[in-house]
Enzyme design. Structure first.
Site, PDB file in Angstrom:
ATOM      1  N   ASP A  33     -39.753 -16.412  20.459  1.00 26.09           N
ATOM      2  CA  ASP A  33     -41.135 -16.645  18.794  1.00 26.09           C
ATOM      3  C   ASP A  33     -41.068 -15.957  18.637  1.00 26.09           C
ATOM      4  O   ASP A  33     -41.474 -14.621  18.604  1.00 26.09           O
ATOM      5  CB  ASP A  33     -41.931 -18.204  19.533  1.00 26.09           C
ATOM      6  CG  ASP A  33     -42.348 -18.849  18.344  1.00 26.09           C
ATOM      7  OD1 ASP A  33     -41.750 -19.477  17.640  1.00 26.09           O
ATOM      8  OD2 ASP A  33     -43.912 -19.482  18.796  1.00 26.09           O
ATOM      9  N   HIS A  50     -33.372 -14.814  13.082  1.00 26.75           N
ATOM     10  CA  HIS A  50     -32.664 -14.723  13.955  1.00 26.75           C
ATOM     11  C   HIS A  50     -32.077 -13.446  14.432  1.00 26.75           C
ATOM     12  O   HIS A  50     -30.999 -13.563  16.116  1.00 26.75           O
ATOM     13  CB  HIS A  50     -31.372 -16.247  14.482  1.00 26.75           C
ATOM     14  CG  HIS A  50     -32.945 -17.540  13.560  1.00 26.75           C
ATOM     15  ND1 HIS A  50     -34.142 -17.976  14.871  1.00 26.75           N
ATOM     16  CD2 HIS A  50     -33.122 -17.683  12.456  1.00 26.75           C
ATOM     17  CE1 HIS A  50     -34.642 -18.532  13.742  1.00 26.75           C
ATOM     18  NE2 HIS A  50     -34.304 -19.034  12.768  1.00 26.75           N
ATOM     19  N   LEU A 144     -28.159  -9.682  37.353  1.00 20.17           N
ATOM     20  CA  LEU A 144     -29.329 -10.571  36.564  1.00 20.17           C
ATOM     21  C   LEU A 144     -28.512 -11.536  36.563  1.00 20.17           C
ATOM     22  O   LEU A 144     -27.413 -11.775  35.929  1.00 20.17           O
ATOM     23  CB  LEU A 144     -29.511  -9.642  35.302  1.00 20.17           C
ATOM     24  CG  LEU A 144     -30.831 -10.440  35.518  1.00 20.17           C
ATOM     25  CD1 LEU A 144     -32.064  -9.513  34.921  1.00 20.17           C
ATOM     26  CD2 LEU A 144     -30.283 -11.181  33.816  1.00 20.17           C
TER      27      LEU A 144
HETATM   28  C1  IPE Z   1     -40.061 -22.755  20.385  1.00 21.47           C
HETATM   29  O1  IPE Z   1     -40.598 -22.070  19.531  1.00 21.47           O
HETATM   30  C2  IPE Z   1     -38.847 -22.752  21.049  1.00 21.47           C
HETATM   31  C3  IPE Z   1     -37.725 -21.844  20.747  1.00 21.47           C
HETATM   32  C4  IPE Z   1     -38.619 -20.518  20.683  1.00 21.47           C
HETATM   33  C5  IPE Z   1     -36.514 -22.004  20.993  1.00 21.47           C
HETATM   34  P1  IPE Z   1     -40.762 -22.971  18.402  1.00 21.47           P
HETATM   35  O2  IPE Z   1     -40.840 -22.076  17.294  1.00 21.47           O
HETATM   36  O3  IPE Z   1     -39.918 -23.801  17.987  1.00 21.47           O
HETATM   37  O4  IPE Z   1     -42.247 -23.579  18.993  1.00 21.47           O
HETATM   38  P2  IPE Z   1     -43.275 -24.657  17.539  1.00 21.47           P
HETATM   39  O5  IPE Z   1     -42.493 -25.366  16.795  1.00 21.47           O
HETATM   40  O6  IPE Z   1     -43.706 -23.208  17.111  1.00 21.47           O
HETATM   41  O7  IPE Z   1     -44.604 -24.917  18.893  1.00 21.47           O
HETATM   42  C1  IPE Z   2     -37.834 -18.998  17.327  1.00 20.41           C
HETATM   43  O1  IPE Z   2     -38.025 -18.224  16.148  1.00 20.41           O
HETATM   44  C2  IPE Z   2     -36.121 -18.853  17.319  1.00 20.41           C
HETATM   45  C3  IPE Z   2     -36.073 -20.835  17.241  1.00 20.41           C
HETATM   46  C4  IPE Z   2     -36.937 -21.226  17.299  1.00 20.41           C
HETATM   47  C5  IPE Z   2     -34.826 -20.585  17.481  1.00 20.41           C
HETATM   48  P1  IPE Z   2     -38.429 -19.177  14.644  1.00 20.41           P
HETATM   49  O2  IPE Z   2     -37.472 -19.440  14.286  1.00 20.41           O
HETATM   50  O3  IPE Z   2     -39.455 -19.988  15.513  1.00 20.41           O
HETATM   51  O4  IPE Z   2     -40.293 -18.093  14.879  1.00 20.41           O
HETATM   52  P2  IPE Z   2     -41.420 -18.713  13.579  1.00 20.41           P
HETATM   53  O5  IPE Z   2     -41.425 -18.748  15.004  1.00 20.41           O
HETATM   54  O6  IPE Z   2     -41.166 -19.754  12.621  1.00 20.41           O
HETATM   55  O7  IPE Z   2     -42.138 -17.049  12.925  1.00 20.41           O
HETATM   56 MG    MG Z   3     -41.878 -20.401  16.307  1.00 19.84          MG
END
Ligand code: IPE
Ligand code: IPE
Ligand code: MG
Length: 249
Positions: A33, A50, A144
């Site tokens: 995240d 990303h 792995l």
């Molecule tokens: C969880 O992160 C999903 C992934 C890392 C793929 P999100 O960014 O979607 O989760 P919330 O919205 O903060 O709970």
């Molecule tokens: C995690 O990073 C990747 C996915 C959920 C696909 P985020 O895109 O949720 O990053 P933040 O939480 O907005 O910083």
């Molecule tokens: Mg996120």
């Protein structure tokens, strides 16, 4: 074997696992995240975050191999992430395809077997074909085990397992934990010893709800694109200092 353990095994009960200080987590799960915040801080488009995230995944898998980790499950896209703006979703799908084509074959040469957990029916045909091809070409690799959770939701996974129990006409008296566990997306995936979530968020966000029952949780402030070997080592050190009790004394 101490007297309590001996008594329990004589009575046919599972012996309580005694104090455990595991030095290496063999099975790790990561909620990757913070890509969006990483991009925003640099005034870059979210897709750049990303993309940087896929480079962090590669570094982390390579570090995990070096550290003797056997199984790594990463959360790449949740069932809820479809609700993001469509240009972000499109960019993510494109980045997944690029990653499968460019990054994962290099990891396959290092002995990584890649499998996906989650729904398959909502991926684009191109992505689905790439997923199946990668799973096929890496099937014999053993160094792995990499599990990528795509269109994954822990609740959806348990719902699907329940649906299959009904479809198979399983007698309610035969429904036990194993009946559910054996109908999850990947019954052979080991339950994680350690879950790491990056970016400072303190929640599970629908990841591996069943499998995390006794997993040790480590939350780190690092944003996912900045994660790498040092942060993985630190999380493993934190894990090694924990005492797992599994409900026992
Ligand atoms: C969880 O992160 C999903 C992934 C890392 C793929 P999100 O960014 O979607 O989760 P919330 O919205 O903060 O709970
Ligand atoms: C995690 O990073 C990747 C996915 C959920 C696909 P985020 O895109 O949720 O990053 P933040 O939480 O907005 O910083
Ligand atoms: Mg996120």
């Amino acid at each position: 074997m101490n007297i309590l353990t001996r008594l329990r095994s004589l009575r046919g009960l599972t012996p309580i696992r005694e104090r455990q200080l595991p030095d290496v987590a063999r099975s790790i799960a990561i909620i990757m995240d913070g890509n969006g915040r990483w991009a925003r801080r640099r005034r870059l488009p979210v897709a750049a975050g990303h993309r940087a995230g896929t480079r962090a995944l590669r570094r982390t898998v390579e570090a995990a191999i070096d550290l003797g980790v056997e199984s790594l499950c990463v959360y790449a896209f949740s069932t809820e992430n479809w609700s993001r703006p469509s240009d972000e979703v499109d960019a993510l799908i494109e980045i997944f395809i690029e990653t499968i084509e460019r990054e994962l074959p290099d990891l396959a040469r290092e002995g990584v077997r890649t499998r996906f957990i989650g729904r398959r029916d909502r991926a684009t045909p191109e992505l689905r074909a790439k997923i199946e091809r990668l799973e096929g070409t890496t099937a014999a690799n053993e160094r792995l085990q990499l599990w990528i959770a795509f269109d994954y939701g822990g609740r959806a996974e348990i719902v699907e397992a329940a649906r299959r129990l009904v479809e198979e006409g399983v007698d309610p008296r035969d429904i036990d934990e194993n009946a559910i566990a054996s109908r999850l997306y990947a019954p052979e995936m080991p339950e994680p010893d350690l879950l790491i979530r990056t970016s400072g968020e303190l929640r599970i966000s629908n990841f591996l709800l069943w499998q995390l029952a006794y997993t040790e949780l480590v939350f780190v402030d690092t944003l996912w694109p900045d994660f790498g070997e040092r942060q993985l080592r630190e999380a493993l050190a934190e894990y090694a200092s924990r005492r797992r009790r599994y409900g026992g004394r």
